[in-house]
Motif scaffolding. Structure first.
Motif, mmCIF file in Angstrom:
data_model
loop_
_atom_site.group_PDB
_atom_site.id
_atom_site.type_symbol
_atom_site.label_atom_id
_atom_site.label_comp_id
_atom_site.label_asym_id
_atom_site.label_seq_id
_atom_site.Cartn_x
_atom_site.Cartn_y
_atom_site.Cartn_z
ATOM 1 N N ALA A 50 0.829 -1.207 0.000
ATOM 2 C CA ALA A 50 0.000 0.000 0.000
ATOM 3 C C ALA A 50 0.861 1.253 0.000
ATOM 4 O O ALA A 50 2.046 1.217 0.342
ATOM 5 N N VAL A 51 0.235 2.360 -0.392
ATOM 6 C CA VAL A 51 0.826 3.688 -0.195
ATOM 7 C C VAL A 51 -0.040 4.375 0.848
ATOM 8 O O VAL A 51 -1.229 4.068 0.985
ATOM 9 N N TYR A 52 0.547 5.287 1.596
ATOM 10 C CA TYR A 52 -0.135 5.891 2.738
ATOM 11 C C TYR A 52 -0.086 7.408 2.647
ATOM 12 O O TYR A 52 0.899 7.978 2.173
ATOM 13 N N VAL A 53 -1.133 8.039 3.154
ATOM 14 C CA VAL A 53 -1.161 9.495 3.254
ATOM 15 C C VAL A 53 -0.951 9.855 4.718
ATOM 16 O O VAL A 53 -1.681 9.403 5.593
ATOM 17 N N LEU A 54 0.073 10.665 4.956
ATOM 18 C CA LEU A 54 0.386 11.185 6.289
ATOM 19 C C LEU A 54 0.043 12.665 6.347
ATOM 20 O O LEU A 54 0.212 13.373 5.363
ATOM 21 N N SER A 95 -5.031 7.260 -6.334
ATOM 22 C CA SER A 95 -6.103 7.451 -5.342
ATOM 23 C C SER A 95 -5.585 8.223 -4.138
ATOM 24 O O SER A 95 -6.276 9.095 -3.603
ATOM 25 N N ALA A 96 -4.363 7.912 -3.708
ATOM 26 C CA ALA A 96 -3.763 8.617 -2.576
ATOM 27 C C ALA A 96 -3.548 10.086 -2.913
ATOM 28 O O ALA A 96 -3.814 10.971 -2.085
ATOM 29 N N PRO A 102 -4.389 4.409 4.114
ATOM 30 C CA PRO A 102 -3.832 3.526 3.091
ATOM 31 C C PRO A 102 -4.629 3.496 1.780
ATOM 32 O O PRO A 102 -5.854 3.637 1.782
ATOM 33 N N PHE A 103 -3.900 3.292 0.692
ATOM 34 C CA PHE A 103 -4.493 3.167 -0.639
ATOM 35 C C PHE A 103 -3.721 2.120 -1.419
ATOM 36 O O PHE A 103 -2.507 1.977 -1.250
ATOM 37 N N VAL A 148 3.423 8.410 1.139
ATOM 38 C CA VAL A 148 4.660 7.704 1.501
ATOM 39 C C VAL A 148 4.425 6.193 1.455
ATOM 40 O O VAL A 148 3.288 5.726 1.478
ATOM 41 N N ALA A 149 5.518 5.445 1.424
ATOM 42 C CA ALA A 149 5.469 3.988 1.527
ATOM 43 C C ALA A 149 5.490 3.595 3.005
ATOM 44 O O ALA A 149 5.841 4.407 3.870
ATOM 45 N N LEU A 150 5.146 2.351 3.294
ATOM 46 C CA LEU A 150 5.102 1.860 4.678
ATOM 47 C C LEU A 150 6.422 2.097 5.404
ATOM 48 O O LEU A 150 6.440 2.591 6.536
#
Length: 189
Positions: free
Chosen positions: A111-115, A136-137, A130-131, A149-151
């Motif tokens: 997943a990719v994540y939005v912080l 989509s992110a 998560p996306f 960002v990545a995990l």
């Protein structure tokens, strides 16, 4: 020598296939799913969710009311079992923030994540959203702010640091203290 090398390669290939076969599948989130830390019904909270599968506990993942909490769990050294899989809600396929979905799970590592979006998860803390797809992110960032960002790029402080809760005036305690001071003054006079 050739037979030994062939045996080693065959053994290594079998080990890889066995490792792949052992990864548990995501479990549908039902009304009986409770958050690991809060012990509250998962379906009653908004925002993305996570499930962590542990070695030796097949079919019984730990559910988390916030993705932030699952990542914190991943990074804590106190776990009793090895983690075999982590799944997070794909918020790109979620019906809404209020209803993140029961089966739209994706592997956390892919997943990719939005912080830093300012969106709060199910327990009221800033959420790591998560996306499955970067597009989509990025669309989420356009609407809510933050960064993708990545995990492995999620800083520990984003998931392990305490969350500052706004101070709420306790008028009942303030009122009690005022009345107590007034009584004390009356006695002294």
């Amino acid at each position: 020598m050739k037979h030994s090398l062939a045996f080693i390669c065959l053994f290594a290939l079998a080990a890889c296939q066995e490792e792949t076969a052992e990864k548990p599948q995501a479990v549908t989130m039902t009304a009986t799913a409770l958050g690991h830390f809060c012990q509250m019904n998962m379906l009653e909270h908004p925002g993305p969710k996570a499930q962590v599968h542990l070695d030796g506990l097949p079919g019984a993942p730990l559910f988390f009311s916030q993705v932030r909490d699952a990542i914190a769990y991943l990074r804590m050294p106190e776990q009793s079992h090895a983690i075999t899989a982590i799944y997070v809600s794909d918020m790109g396929r979620a019906p809404s923030w209020q209803s993140p979905g029961r089966d739209n799970w994706i592997a956390a590592e892919g997943a990719v994540y939005v912080l830093g979006s300012g969106r709060e998860g199910g327990m009221g803390a800033p959420e790591v959203v998560p996306f499955a797809h970067t597009q989509s992110a990025e669309a989420f960032v356009d609407l809510n702010g933050g960064r993708v960002v990545a995990l492995d790029d999620i800083p520990d402080a984003a998931v392990l640091a305490p969350v500052q809760q706004p101070q709420v005036a306790d008028t009942e305690d303030d009122d009690f203290a005022t009345r107590l001071r007034a009584l004390s003054k009356e006695r002294m006079n």
